[in-house]
Design an enzyme around this catalytic site. Structure first.
Site, mmCIF file in Angstrom:
data_model
loop_
_atom_site.group_PDB
_atom_site.id
_atom_site.type_symbol
_atom_site.label_atom_id
_atom_site.label_comp_id
_atom_site.label_asym_id
_atom_site.label_seq_id
_atom_site.Cartn_x
_atom_site.Cartn_y
_atom_site.Cartn_z
ATOM 1 N N HIS A 195 18.623 63.550 16.797
ATOM 2 C CA HIS A 195 17.997 64.843 16.468
ATOM 3 C C HIS A 195 16.483 64.645 16.281
ATOM 4 O O HIS A 195 15.944 64.836 15.182
ATOM 5 C CB HIS A 195 18.659 65.336 15.182
ATOM 6 N N GLU A 251 16.537 67.139 21.173
ATOM 7 C CA GLU A 251 17.615 66.243 20.762
ATOM 8 C C GLU A 251 18.429 65.819 21.985
ATOM 9 O O GLU A 251 18.761 66.654 22.815
ATOM 10 C CB GLU A 251 18.518 66.963 19.751
HETATM 11 C C1 BG6 Z 1 19.568 71.876 15.099
HETATM 12 C C2 BG6 Z 1 20.462 73.081 15.156
HETATM 13 O O1 BG6 Z 1 20.107 70.856 15.851
HETATM 14 O O2 BG6 Z 1 19.467 71.442 13.749
HETATM 15 C C3 BG6 Z 1 19.885 74.179 14.276
HETATM 16 O O3 BG6 Z 1 20.571 73.521 16.500
HETATM 17 C C4 BG6 Z 1 19.710 73.662 12.859
HETATM 18 O O4 BG6 Z 1 20.747 75.310 14.273
HETATM 19 C C5 BG6 Z 1 18.857 72.392 12.898
HETATM 20 O O5 BG6 Z 1 19.075 74.647 12.075
HETATM 21 C C6 BG6 Z 1 18.633 71.752 11.540
HETATM 22 O O6 BG6 Z 1 19.837 71.520 10.896
HETATM 23 P P1 BG6 Z 1 19.872 70.956 9.419
HETATM 24 O O7 BG6 Z 1 21.307 70.831 9.044
HETATM 25 O O8 BG6 Z 1 19.169 69.616 9.453
HETATM 26 O O9 BG6 Z 1 19.109 71.941 8.572
#
Ligand code: BG6
Length: 297
Positions: A166, A270
């Site tokens: 990510h 990602e």
């Molecule tokens: C992304 C998702 O990968 O991660 C989003 O597509 C999400 O919808 C983002 O808001 C962040 O997620 P988190 O759980 O780290 O707040």
């Protein structure tokens, strides 16, 4: 614990363990060209990658929380064994679990590398009843950072999983940034009831919240920073899908560990396996990852 790790895992000029934010142990890698990277054991999480020109390529929120059980906001969280929402906590448990430090070293190519692993625990088994071993190798080379993730099924039953690296890229100004390589690729738009569309742009720019899963994307994507004349190429390895995310104004305000205006300085691209989860038989192994390379244009 940190002093014990410091004694066991030290290679002069290449890798050292230090006490990071929140008192969490982290490994600093040093490249031969002046580059550096930081990997926290918490989440097996890369939080920094400074290339030989001194540029920080990864975004890390000033409000990131470094605390057991919390995911670090920025860098490269590892989403495993679930991407997004589902029966497990959002994005799985790997990003909120302490990984084990197994090795630091320098490869034949001169890259500084660190190896971490994660195996099942009573906590993970309560959430996801499978025995596994995940191995992460992070290597820092000339203008490149590689993340190589292996997952081994050590159970006597098959299991399936999703995975994502990510990556939060730092961009000095989102209005000068673009993501390239996705034209013609079908995507699911999380902001339009998960409907499917096909990308018609060569370069994706950002003027609003963006949250899309591109299925079976090309293996090379790029994050372009027009202001600085730089591009970070993303070479996907056995990770067919890609997610492009920027929370923009309103979602940034709702996120507690993210500054209200930080959406102007980041974009997540990602590399992932989401649409068709990996099925692993007992004893089976998956290997995937991403190599990020900086160049000018
Ligand atoms: C992304 C998702 O990968 O991660 C989003 O597509 C999400 O919808 C983002 O808001 C962040 O997620 P988190 O759980 O780290 O707040």
């Amino acid at each position: 614990m940190i002093s014990e790790l410091q004694e066991r895992f030290y290679l002069a000029g290449t890798a050292s363990v230090f006490e990071g934010a929140g008192g969490l142990p982290a490994v600093q890698l040093q490249g031969t060209d002046g580059s550096s990277a930081v990997v926290y054991l918490h989440g097996g999480h890369v939080t920094s990658w400074v290339d030989s020109s001194g540029h920080q390529n990864l975004f890390l929120s000033e409000q990131a929380v470094f605390q057991p059980g919390k995911a670090i906001r920025g860098g490269i969280p590892i989403c495993f064994p679930q991407f997004g929402a589902g029966p497990l906590p959002q994005h799985g448990f790997a990003r909120t679990t302490d990984w084990q430090l197994d090795h630091v070293g320098r490869t034949h190519d001169g890259d500084a590398e660190v190896l971490l692993s994660l195996t099942e625990s009573p906590q993970s088994l309560a959430l996801w009843p499978h025995r596994f071993r995940a191995e992460l190798r992070v290597c820092l080379g000339a203008r490149a950072l590689g993340l190589h993730l292996g997952v081994l099924n050590t159970d006597d039953q098959a299991f399936s999983f999703q995975v994502a690296l990510h990556t939060y890229f730092s961009v000095p100004d989102i209005s000068q940034a673009a993501v390239e390589g996705l034209r013609g690729v079908a995507f699911v738009d999380s902001l339009r009831d998960d409907q499917r569309f096909v990308e018609d742009r060569d370069e994706i720019e950002f003027q609003a919240e963006t949250d899309r899963i591109y299925a079976s994307a090309p293996d090379r994507l790029g994050v372009v920073d027009r202001a600085a004349g730089r591009v970070v190429s993303i070479d996907k390895l056995n990770m067919p899908d890609a997610v492009v995310w920027n929370p923009w104004v309103e979602k940034a305000k709702r996120m507690e560990d993210f500054g209200d205006t930080e959406y102007l300085r980041m974009v997540c691209v990602e590399t992932a396996v989401i649409e068709n989860p990996i099925e692993l038989e007992s004893g089976g192994r998956y290997q995937g990852g991403a190599v990020l390379t900086v160049s000018s244009r």
